[in-house]
Structures are given as C-alpha cells and as structure tokens.
Design a protein around this motif. Structure first.
Motif, PDB file in Angstrom:
ATOM      1  N   GLY A   1       0.809  -1.210   0.000  1.00  0.00           N
ATOM      2  CA  GLY A   1       0.000   0.000   0.000  1.00  0.00           C
ATOM      3  C   GLY A   1       0.841   1.258   0.000  1.00  0.00           C
ATOM      4  N   PRO A   2       1.305   1.720  -1.173  1.00  0.00           N
ATOM      5  CA  PRO A   2       2.046   2.979  -1.208  1.00  0.00           C
ATOM      6  C   PRO A   2       1.110   4.159  -0.943  1.00  0.00           C
ATOM      7  CG  PRO A   2       1.667   2.179  -3.439  1.00  0.00           C
ATOM      8  CD  PRO A   2       1.177   1.112  -2.512  1.00  0.00           C
ATOM      9  N   PHE A   3       1.555   5.095  -0.122  1.00  0.00           N
ATOM     10  CA  PHE A   3       0.773   6.305   0.146  1.00  0.00           C
ATOM     11  C   PHE A   3       1.111   7.363  -0.893  1.00  0.00           C
ATOM     12  CE2 PHE A   3       1.076   4.300   4.340  1.00  0.00           C
ATOM     13  CZ  PHE A   3      -0.251   4.346   4.745  1.00  0.00           C
TER      14      PHE A   3
ATOM     15  N   SER B   1       4.918   8.387  -1.004  1.00  0.00           N
ATOM     16  CA  SER B   1       5.641   8.515   0.267  1.00  0.00           C
ATOM     17  C   SER B   1       5.781   7.112   0.857  1.00  0.00           C
ATOM     18  CB  SER B   1       4.937   9.509   1.200  1.00  0.00           C
ATOM     19  OG  SER B   1       3.569   9.222   1.357  1.00  0.00           O
ATOM     20  N   GLY B   2       5.337   6.877   2.071  1.00  0.00           N
ATOM     21  CA  GLY B   2       5.610   5.612   2.742  1.00  0.00           C
ATOM     22  C   GLY B   2       4.964   4.417   2.061  1.00  0.00           C
ATOM     23  N   LEU B   3       5.289   3.236   2.564  1.00  0.00           N
ATOM     24  CA  LEU B   3       4.782   1.992   1.995  1.00  0.00           C
ATOM     25  C   LEU B   3       4.295   1.090   3.123  1.00  0.00           C
ATOM     26  CD1 LEU B   3       4.322   0.210  -0.465  1.00  0.00           C
ATOM     27  CD2 LEU B   3       6.717  -0.515  -0.318  1.00  0.00           C
ATOM     28  N   LEU B   4       2.979   0.911   3.191  1.00  0.00           N
ATOM     29  CA  LEU B   4       2.373   0.026   4.188  1.00  0.00           C
ATOM     30  C   LEU B   4       2.301  -1.384   3.626  1.00  0.00           C
ATOM     31  CD1 LEU B   4       0.800  -0.205   6.935  1.00  0.00           C
ATOM     32  CD2 LEU B   4      -1.294   0.126   5.581  1.00  0.00           C
ATOM     33  N   VAL B   5       2.567  -2.357   4.478  1.00  0.00           N
ATOM     34  CA  VAL B   5       2.468  -3.765   4.090  1.00  0.00           C
ATOM     35  C   VAL B   5       1.558  -4.479   5.088  1.00  0.00           C
ATOM     36  CG1 VAL B   5       3.727  -5.941   3.821  1.00  0.00           C
ATOM     37  CG2 VAL B   5       4.769  -3.794   3.065  1.00  0.00           C
ATOM     38  N   ARG B   6       0.666  -5.284   4.573  1.00  0.00           N
ATOM     39  CA  ARG B   6      -0.082  -6.226   5.412  1.00  0.00           C
ATOM     40  C   ARG B   6       0.157  -7.619   4.837  1.00  0.00           C
ATOM     41  NH1 ARG B   6      -3.899  -2.578   4.116  1.00  0.00           N
ATOM     42  NH2 ARG B   6      -5.296  -4.104   3.139  1.00  0.00           N
TER      43      ARG B   6
END
Length: 450
Positions: free
Chosen positions: A410-412, A419-424
C-alpha cells in the motif's frame, strides 16, 4: 500461489530466515505498533526494489486519475456521485452534497495491491484523509533501517526508507486547508472511538501515540491538538468549539459512519454546514473508495486510450457491479466460484468479504443471493497472490515458525506523490482476507538498490 515472482527481495538477497539479530529481539521493534501486536510477529520488513516502488507509485497515480475521470463522467457533485454509486446518505453524515467532483479529491490515496506472478493487481483504491497505517509504516521503516545500519546490512544491500508518509501528509494537510506555514494555526484531530489505533479508549494515550504526527505538524506551521469527538460543541454562529476553544481546521482521521451518533458529531456537521470550519478531507473523498468505481473502469474501457486500457486490463482485476437483475453475472459467479471474490462496495476492514475459493458451494450461493438482493456489492476476479517466505515469533511463548504468506502493498500518495509503503501480510494463523482486523500483520517495506 508462488514465491517465484514475489516482489519481496529478501528471499533472493538473504536466506529466508536471516535477520540482523536474534528473532526474539527483532520482533520488539513492533512494540506499541497497533496492527502489528497480534499473536504472531514477523522478524523483518519486506524488501522492495526502489524501481519497483517507483513503478507502483506511477501506476497508483494513474489508476487514481482514471477513477476520478470515471466518476466525473457520471457526476458533477457529491450528491450526483452518491446517487450513481447507489450509496446511502446516512453512511456519510458529514458529506456536503454540493461538493464538486474535482482533482482535489485525490489529495490522499493508498491502493491495496496484490502481486500475482510479479504483476501488480489493484484490488482496492482507498481515497481519503483518514487512510490507516501512515504512522505505523513510518515507525517500522525507521526502526528497521536504524537496526540494519548498525549491523551493516543497510550499506551492504543499499537499503533506504520511502519518503516519510507522516511528513508528506502534514504538507498535504497544510496545503489543502490553505494554512500559512508561518501562522502556527491550530488544527484539531478529534479523538474518536471506532477503529484499531492505540488509545481509542483514552484521550491522553491517543495523543501520546500521535506525538510524531504532532511534531511534523509543528514543522509545517500547525499546532495540532486532540479533543474527544463526542464532546465537540458549536457556538450560536456555528463556530466549532473544543472545550471552549474555537476551531477553524479539523484533521479527520475517523470514518464517520464507524462512529456512534453523538452531539459532537452533530456539532461538527453544523460547523461544516455553516462554513465555519475546514476539514481534511471532506467526506466526498471517501466516495471514490467505493469499489464500484473499479467496475466503472471496466465499463468504460472503450472510452480509454490504448495505454490506459492496458493499465486497467493488466492491473485492475475484472470488477463487476452485482445487481439482482443481472442473472448472467450471478450464473457465471455460481459456476466459477473459485474465480471470484464477493465484496461490499462500500466496506472497509475486510468486513463482509467472501472468497469464493474458500467457501462451500451452498454458502457461496447464499452469499451471492443475499448480496444481489441487498445491493451495494461487487464481484472481483480472484487474484492468486504471490507469497513470500517469512519467519515469525509467537509472542505468548517465543516459539519461532516459518511460513510462506501472501501480502498487500500500500504505497501512500499525497498530492499524487509517493511517500511511505504500508504492508499487510499473512501469519501462521491469519485468515484468507489480509486485514489487520482479521489476523493479518501490519508491517512495512524498505527499499533496496537506490
């Protein structure tokens, strides 16, 4: 399901079980990070190539622009868009029906991307200022990068963190609200109760968790503070009051239909109607998150230029709006159960998602019939998600386990800039839907290779 094409570079660069430290020490980096505090914690982040990250941002930006264009072909205002989506007005208690459908709605975007055979598949496109995981992704990337710098792994692999999503969001917030950087403008972040953040039961703990957010706000000329949403009031002229303090700007980090009705929520609506307060973001942004917008991309293929058509066909799994009169679609979904996923069009948190491959025939038919009668659902082609080899530690007893797990990237994008990169990702005990509320672990990714 395969690890051959995984976007996670760790298994190629290092042994799958390798860490820079004892695994039981590594998992302590997840301390205090909501969404990463389940029974199984991973010992590392994902490693994503810097070029891959840039490609994901580029694709995300264009996918968001295409969704907005599809919405604008059907609606000029939030009222029109609500009707086109078939959504219930009561799900958007803060919505301004006259809000125009325009470019500014894309100020905050985070897709949910599954990789399939190394190809990015957009299963959701979340659009809203209340996107989850911003602080978590920043905290974890900073903690892991610091650890890997100290042990030499960062220099060996050329590791870096994606640009700070917290910082990018603060800049987008200031710009969206029209605040001067040198004004030290007060901005309220209401303390709410529905969700998965730390401190939702205690306003002081909520503020403690958000200290980095408040710090970045100060760096951008804002004095952010919190006050219980339920305790907000209004003055006779519609001015919003937080404990008697006049508020002109609100940072909404909650989903309003996930909050119980309250006098405070009504006060916020009254202040918005009076034009006495500006809010990041208006609820009109949330309308674009509805998964029916992905179905519109497929409906509009003939209207797109060749490059955009290829993007949709390659990167957006076929998505179909489920209607009770569409017996052909229902029949296809019954016959090809393993090829489809049933989703509430306006759902979040993985609630109500039924994966056909994981359902019994009778349960699948029942779910389809109920969804078609109820309305507000889509069918989306099943994505056979790539997996990656991860090591986990069970927090209860320190047991170590290895598992090949699927993951969501999940790139913001704030102002359509990455910007940041969320991972689940899954865990040894996670369910088939990769959401923190259903057992998946929240993580982040570091970038490899500059």
């Amino acid at each position: 399901m395969t690890t051959t094409h995984t976007a996670d570079l760790w298994p190629r660069l290092l042994p799958p079980c390798a860490t820079a430290d004892d695994p039981r020490a590594a998992v302590r980096l997840f301390d205090g990070v909501k969404g990463a505090d389940g029974p199984w914690r991973p010992v590392r982040p994902l490693l994503v190539g810097a070029d891959t990250y840039r490609d994901l941002v580029r694709l995300s930006r264009r996918a968001a622009e295409l969704v907005l264009s599809a919405a604008r072909r059907r609606a000029d205002t939030a009222r029109d868009l609500l009707a086109a989506l078939g959504s219930r007005p009561e799900d958007y208690p803060l919505l301004d029906p006259g809000d125009p459908v325009e470019d500014r709605l894309l100020t905050a975007v985070r897709p949910d991307i599954l990789m399939e055979g190394g190809v990015a598949r957009f299963v959701e496109l979340n659009v809203d200022g209340a996107l989850g995981g911003v602080l978590q992704a920043d905290l974890l990337s900073g903690r892991f990068l610091d650890r890997y710098r100290r042990c030499g792994l960062a220099s060996r692999l050329g590791l870096s963190a994606a640009p700070s999503a917290v910082r990018a969001r603060a800049e987008a917030l200031r710009t969206f609200l029209g605040l001067r950087r040198d004004a030290a403008a007060p901005v309220l972040m209401p303390h709410f109760t529905g969700g998965h953040l730390p401190g939702l039961d205690d306003c002081a703990r909520f503020a403690d968790w958000l200290a980095p957010v408040f710090r970045h706000a100060r760096d951008h000329g804002m004095r952010m503070f919190t006050h219980p949403l339920t305790a907000l009031t209004t003055a006779p002229d519609g001015t919003l009051l937080a404990g008697g303090r006049a508020v002109g700007a609100v940072f909404r980090t909650f989903v309003s239909h996930g909050e119980p009705p309250s006098a405070g929520l009504t006060a916020l609506r009254r202040a918005l109607d009076a034009g006495a307060v500006r809010m990041f973001t208006p609820e009109s942004t949330m309308l674009l998150t509805n998964k029916i917008t992905l179905a519109w991309l497929w409906d509009d293929l003939d209207l797109l230029d060749p490059a955009d058509r290829r993007l949709v066909e390659t990167h957006v799994p076929r998505t179909v709006r489920l209607r009770p009169v569409d017996r052909d679609t229902l029949g296809l979904a019954v016959r090809d159960r393993a090829g489809w996923v049933l989703k509430p069009a306006n759902g979040f948190g993985g609630s109500g998602v039924v994966v056909g491959a994981a359902a019994a025939d009778a349960d699948w038919r029942t779910a389809l019939d109920h969804a078609a009668r109820q309305g507000g659902h889509v069918l989306q082609r099943y994505v056979d998600a790539d997996r990656t080899a991860m090591r986990f530690v069970r927090t209860a007893d320190g047991e170590v386990a290895d598992a090949e797990v699927p993951y969501v990237l999940g790139p913001f994008l704030y102002g359509l800039r990455g910007s940041g990169l969320l991972v689940r990702h899954g865990t040894p005990a996670a369910a088939d839907v990769l959401n923190a509320g259903r057992g998946a672990a929240m993580n982040t990714a570091l970038l490899a290779g500059g």
